[in-house]
Enzyme design. Structure first.
Site, mmCIF file in Angstrom:
data_model
loop_
_atom_site.group_PDB
_atom_site.id
_atom_site.type_symbol
_atom_site.label_atom_id
_atom_site.label_comp_id
_atom_site.label_asym_id
_atom_site.label_seq_id
_atom_site.Cartn_x
_atom_site.Cartn_y
_atom_site.Cartn_z
ATOM 1 N N SER A 62 0.796 -1.233 0.000
ATOM 2 C CA SER A 62 0.000 0.000 0.000
ATOM 3 C C SER A 62 0.827 1.281 0.000
ATOM 4 O O SER A 62 0.258 2.377 -0.104
ATOM 5 C CB SER A 62 -0.958 0.018 1.199
ATOM 6 O OG SER A 62 -2.077 -0.797 0.954
ATOM 7 N N LYS A 65 0.141 3.781 -2.698
ATOM 8 C CA LYS A 65 -0.872 4.841 -2.637
ATOM 9 C C LYS A 65 -0.274 6.225 -2.420
ATOM 10 O O LYS A 65 -0.959 7.232 -2.607
ATOM 11 C CB LYS A 65 -1.884 4.506 -1.535
ATOM 12 C CG LYS A 65 -2.717 3.276 -1.855
ATOM 13 C CD LYS A 65 -3.460 2.756 -0.650
ATOM 14 C CE LYS A 65 -4.139 1.431 -1.003
ATOM 15 N NZ LYS A 65 -4.563 0.682 0.183
ATOM 16 N N SER A 122 -6.552 3.614 4.117
ATOM 17 C CA SER A 122 -5.844 2.759 3.164
ATOM 18 C C SER A 122 -6.799 1.981 2.272
ATOM 19 O O SER A 122 -6.558 0.807 1.949
ATOM 20 C CB SER A 122 -4.894 1.781 3.882
ATOM 21 O OG SER A 122 -3.954 1.245 2.982
#
Length: 380
Positions: A62, A65, A122
């Site tokens: 993640s 991102k 997230s």
């Protein structure tokens, strides 16, 4: 050629900071934390304070991102999308697995809420919805991510999706993630506080920020966690104490606690053993240099970028600086912004900063009288 800037610069230092109690001390080695790759940098100067395997290709999970948000922020700045845009949630976004902000298929969600859902919660689903809103498909958005990565000098990164879900062609490095993180903080200070937000509520579901540094270090204000089985536990952290900001990237640890402990160890090391000073702001005059055959005799010059020095704590009184001119004699015409030489900062005998020195205004050629006068003066 060197110009006598040293005493002027040192007098400027004295105005900035008292020199008492600043005797130089040795700096211990950086901690070696249990991660596949990591890096610690001073945000203001870009100086690397610690690193290990910082250029090894790793899965970002993640942490991807961060790049997704950077691209979205640039699209907002360019006026191509707005925070108030209402995004229709596709079935693909709704079905995306992993961490979610729980948007529902067929509903309208604002870009701002999707950004907060992606940054704070997230949300993989939010990432897909944002990518589709910008580029139509996640595949097209990945091309935009890679274009921005190239522009930022992220030479070892390749993105295939906006959320970091496993893909054999998705990879980056600790150094590259530091580059996009610092660009995001620098270019979009109006949005960066979202990374320090403790929780976000959407659709009556409140989820906490997953970044453990926000609870463990009061100076921490970002940035992002990541985890997949292949990537391990990852964390990009940032903290600011007084005027010094540090950015840490830790990738491939074995547990949530391990990534938090590794990040804190790096950040505390940086703050404890280093100090950072802005010596001169960009595009501000620091000297007037003699110009021959110009409309005027003196030309104001200054650094093209901020002159920032990151040094071991206690080494402040060993700093010195000077100007190095490209040519012994400057001759008109000179364009505004033309490189005249360099501002060079040294610590003891070691050069630590070199910044281009530029003309702060245009200097056209003078008239016949000025040229004749300077020709005579040059003879003597």
């Amino acid at each position: 050629m060197k110009s006598a800037l040293k005493l002027k610069l040192l007098s400027f230092f004295i105005c900035l900071l008292p020199l008492s109690g600043m005797a130089a001390t040795s700096t211990p080695m950086a901690p070696e934390v249990p991660a596949k790759g990591y890096i610690l940098l001073d945000f203001n100067s870009g100086k690397v304070l610690a690193e290990r395997n910082a250029d090894e290709l790793l899965e970002p999970a993640s942490l991807t991102k961060i790049m997704t948000a950077y691209v979205i922020f640039r699209e907002i700045e360019a006026g191509r999308i707005n925070l108030t845009d209402q995004v229709m949630v596709s079935e693909k976004a709704w079905r995306t697995g992993g961490s979610r902000m729980f948007i529902e298929v067929g509903t309208l969600v604002s870009v701002e809420d999707l950004l907060k859902g992606m940054i704070i919660q997230s949300g993989n689903d939010a990432s897909v919805a944002l990518a589709e809103h910008v580029s139509g498909t996640t595949e097209s958005f990945a091309k935009l991510m890679n274009a921005n990565a190239k522009r930022l000098g992220m030479t070892n990164s390749h993105f295939t999706n906006p959320n970091g879900l496993p893909d054999p062609d998705l990879h980056t490095t600790a150094r590259d993630l530091a580059k996009v993180t610092m660009a995001l903080i620098r270019e979009f200070p109006q949005y960066y506080p979202w990374y320090g937000t403790r929780e976000f509520t959407y659709n009556d579901i409140t989820q906490p920020n997953r970044n453990p540094l926000l609870k463990r270090d009061p100076s921490a204000d970002g940035v992002k966690t990541g985890h997949t089985n292949a990537a391990g536990y990852c964390l990009v952290g940032s903290a600011k104490r007084d005027d010094m900001r540090l950015v840490s990237v830790v990738m491939g640890t074995t547990s949530p606690n391990a990534r938090a402990q590794a990040s804190l160890a790096l950040l505390n090391y940086g703050f404890r053993y280093f100090e950072s000073h802005q010596l001169y702001p960009a595009n501000q005059p620091i000297e007037n240099l003699r110009v021959w055959f110009g409309e005027q005799e003196m030309l104001p010059v200054g650094p093209a970028t901020d002159v920032v020095a990151t040094i071991p704590r206690g080494a402040y009184n060993k700093l010195s600086a000077h100007l190095e001119k490209s040519n012994e004699q400057l001759k008109a015409p000179i364009a505004q912004g033309a490189r005249i030489g360099d501002v060079v900062v040294t610590l003891g005998e070691n050069e630590i900063v070199r910044v281009p020195l530029v003309a702060l205004q245009e200097m056209p050629e003078g008239g016949l009288w000025r040229k004749a006068k300077d020709s005579v003066l040059q003879m003597f």
